[in-house]
Each structure stands twice: as C-alpha cells, then as structure tokens.
Design a protein around this motif. Structure first.
Motif, short mmCIF file in Angstrom:
data_model
loop_
_atom_site.label_atom_id
_atom_site.label_comp_id
_atom_site.label_asym_id
_atom_site.label_seq_id
_atom_site.Cartn_x
_atom_site.Cartn_y
_atom_site.Cartn_z
N ALA A 7 1.15 -1.20 0.01
CA ALA A 7 -0.06 -0.03 0.06
C ALA A 7 0.71 1.38 0.24
O ALA A 7 0.36 2.15 -0.77
CB ALA A 7 -0.96 0.18 0.93
N LEU A 8 1.94 1.28 0.78
CA LEU A 8 2.87 2.42 0.53
C LEU A 8 3.32 2.46 -0.53
O LEU A 8 3.52 3.53 -1.18
CB LEU A 8 4.13 2.21 1.74
N ALA A 9 3.82 1.62 -1.17
CA ALA A 9 4.50 1.45 -2.49
C ALA A 9 3.70 2.11 -3.54
O ALA A 9 4.10 3.00 -4.34
CB ALA A 9 5.14 0.38 -2.89
N GLU A 10 2.34 1.65 -3.66
CA GLU A 10 1.34 2.26 -4.61
C GLU A 10 1.05 3.88 -4.22
O GLU A 10 0.77 4.29 -5.18
CB GLU A 10 0.04 1.26 -4.28
N ARG A 11 1.07 4.24 -3.14
CA ARG A 11 0.71 5.49 -2.78
C ARG A 11 1.95 6.41 -2.73
O ARG A 11 1.61 7.65 -2.79
CB ARG A 11 -0.20 5.67 -1.35
N GLU A 12 2.91 6.01 -2.40
CA GLU A 12 4.04 7.05 -2.66
C GLU A 12 4.09 7.93 -3.53
O GLU A 12 4.52 9.07 -3.60
CB GLU A 12 5.65 5.86 -2.35
N TYR A 13 3.97 7.32 -4.82
CA TYR A 13 4.20 8.17 -6.23
C TYR A 13 3.08 8.79 -6.54
O TYR A 13 3.01 9.39 -7.39
CB TYR A 13 4.89 7.34 -7.17
N SER A 14 1.87 8.55 -5.89
CA SER A 14 0.64 9.14 -6.33
C SER A 14 0.32 10.39 -5.66
O SER A 14 0.73 11.18 -6.05
CB SER A 14 -0.44 8.06 -6.42
N GLY A 16 0.38 10.65 -2.14
CA GLY A 16 0.81 10.57 -0.63
C GLY A 16 -0.19 10.11 0.29
O GLY A 16 -0.98 9.28 -0.14
N LEU A 17 0.11 9.84 1.44
CA LEU A 17 -0.57 9.38 2.46
C LEU A 17 -1.39 10.37 3.58
O LEU A 17 -0.34 11.11 4.04
CB LEU A 17 -0.02 8.12 3.22
N SER A 18 -2.71 10.24 3.81
CA SER A 18 -3.11 11.03 5.21
C SER A 18 -2.99 10.23 6.24
O SER A 18 -2.65 9.09 6.31
CB SER A 18 -4.76 11.39 4.47
N SER A 19 -3.11 10.80 7.21
CA SER A 19 -3.17 10.31 8.51
C SER A 19 -4.05 9.07 8.71
O SER A 19 -4.02 8.25 9.38
CB SER A 19 -3.19 11.37 9.88
N ASN A 57 7.77 6.01 7.72
CA ASN A 57 8.41 7.23 7.61
C ASN A 57 9.42 7.38 6.38
O ASN A 57 9.84 8.56 6.44
CB ASN A 57 9.22 7.20 9.02
N ARG A 58 9.45 6.23 5.65
CA ARG A 58 10.26 6.60 4.24
C ARG A 58 9.15 7.26 3.54
O ARG A 58 9.82 7.92 2.54
CB ARG A 58 10.52 4.85 3.93
N VAL A 59 8.23 7.23 3.47
CA VAL A 59 7.16 7.83 2.51
C VAL A 59 6.48 9.24 3.29
O VAL A 59 6.64 10.25 2.72
CB VAL A 59 5.95 7.12 2.24
N VAL A 60 6.22 9.18 4.45
CA VAL A 60 5.96 10.45 5.12
C VAL A 60 6.12 10.41 6.50
O VAL A 60 6.22 9.42 7.41
CB VAL A 60 4.24 10.46 4.89
N LYS A 61 6.15 11.64 7.03
CA LYS A 61 6.62 11.71 8.72
C LYS A 61 5.41 11.40 9.47
O LYS A 61 4.27 12.07 9.18
CB LYS A 61 7.07 13.08 9.02
N TYR A 62 5.36 10.28 10.21
CA TYR A 62 4.29 9.70 10.93
C TYR A 62 4.86 9.24 12.22
O TYR A 62 5.47 8.05 12.32
CB TYR A 62 3.59 8.81 10.29
#
Length: 185
Positions: A7-14, A16-19, A57-62
C-alpha cells in the motif's frame, strides 16, 4: 507488514498518505476484535510495529504514538495502560519498552523539528504522564531566640507580673485599627 509495504509503495508516487489512511493501514484487517497476547506475542507485535513505523516514515513523517500502536495491536489504550502496570513483570517490562520507544521517538522527532513541538509536548504529558522537571522547594527553618529577653520574661513571671508589655507582635499584621474593629463585633 506485506500489505502495508504494498500500500505504501502504491501511494508513495501518487498522492501521498493522509493520517487516516495510515491509521487504517496500521489497523489492517483485524477489525474491532480484542487481542490477548502472551508476552512473547507482544514482543513480536512490537517488533513488527517498529518495522512498520520505519516503512511509513520513508514515505511520510508519521511518529509512533500510543494510540496508533494500540490500533496496530488491536488493543485499547485502557488495555495498554493495564499491561504497563501489570503485576506480571515480563509483560510490564515489554510494555515499558514499547512506551519508552514511542515517547523517545516522538520527543527526538520534535527536538529535531521533524514534527510539531507543542503537539508532541502535549501528547507526552497526556499520554505518557511526562512532566517538566520542577526546581525543589526549599523551606528554611530559623530559630532565633534572644536568650536575654527570655530570661527577663521568666523573671517577670516569677515575680507575678504580666508579659503584656514585653511581647511584641508584628506591626504589619496587628494594628490598633484591627483591635478596634474586633471590639465593635
């Protein structure tokens, strides 16, 4: 863990991710069932949680939090606290390690200005019971006695005289007007 990575890989380049999306990914497909873990299972859950935090945290600060750990583990914050204070020393020790990990990463991230300092301070106090160090209050007791005056007062008492004129009251606390006010009452 695998689902989270995909899921992170799919969203990383589209987009981003919300909390909310991250929280949902942490919950996984566990749903709302309550989990009872052995100490060994709890250690494994903690290990996977740490790995998930690194991946996220490789994708977004969380930053890790008590609540998102609970969501990941499928337990309530009440269960978290009761295990933290458990009479079972091993369970309590594992929970303290989890609590230390969460609070340390949060505070270090805030210290490095990776996340908001004020919110982190609030969470550290509210969720982990942390408090700012306070300077100790020093109370100094002084015992000052004028031995000559005490001896004079003893001699007056021996002679049957009153100490009325020898006892001094602080003028700022007891004034003539205060005495007159009490007479009227």
């Amino acid at each position: 863990m695998e689902e989270l990575s995909i899921a992170l890989a799919e969203r990383e380049y589209s987009h981003g991710l919300s909390s909310i999306e991250i929280n949902s990914l942490l919950r996984g497909k566990k749903g709302s069932c309550i989990h009872q873990y052995s100490v060994e299972e709890l250690e494994v859950v903690f290990e996977y949680y740490q790995k998930c935090m690194v991946e996220i945290n490789r994708v977004v600060k969380y930053p890790p939090t008590k609540r998102n750990f609970c969501a990941f583990a499928g337990i309530s914050t009440f269960q978290y606290e009761s295990w933290l204070l458990s009479a079972d020393e091993r369970r309590s020790e594992v929970m303290k390690m989890i609590d230390d990990y969460i609070s340390d990463v949060m505070l270090t991230s805030a210290q490095n200005k990776e996340i908001d300092n004020i919110t982190t301070l609030f969470r550290a106090k509210a969720e982990h019971g942390m408090m700012e160090a306070v300077a100790p209050v020093v109370i100094e007791h002084r015992n000052e006695a004028n031995m000559d005056k005490i001896k004079q007062q003893i001699e007056l008492l021996k002679k049957g005289k009153s100490l009325k004129g020898t006892i001094e009251l602080p003028k700022d606390k007891y004034t003539v007007s205060d005495a007159e006010d009490t007479k009227d009452e």
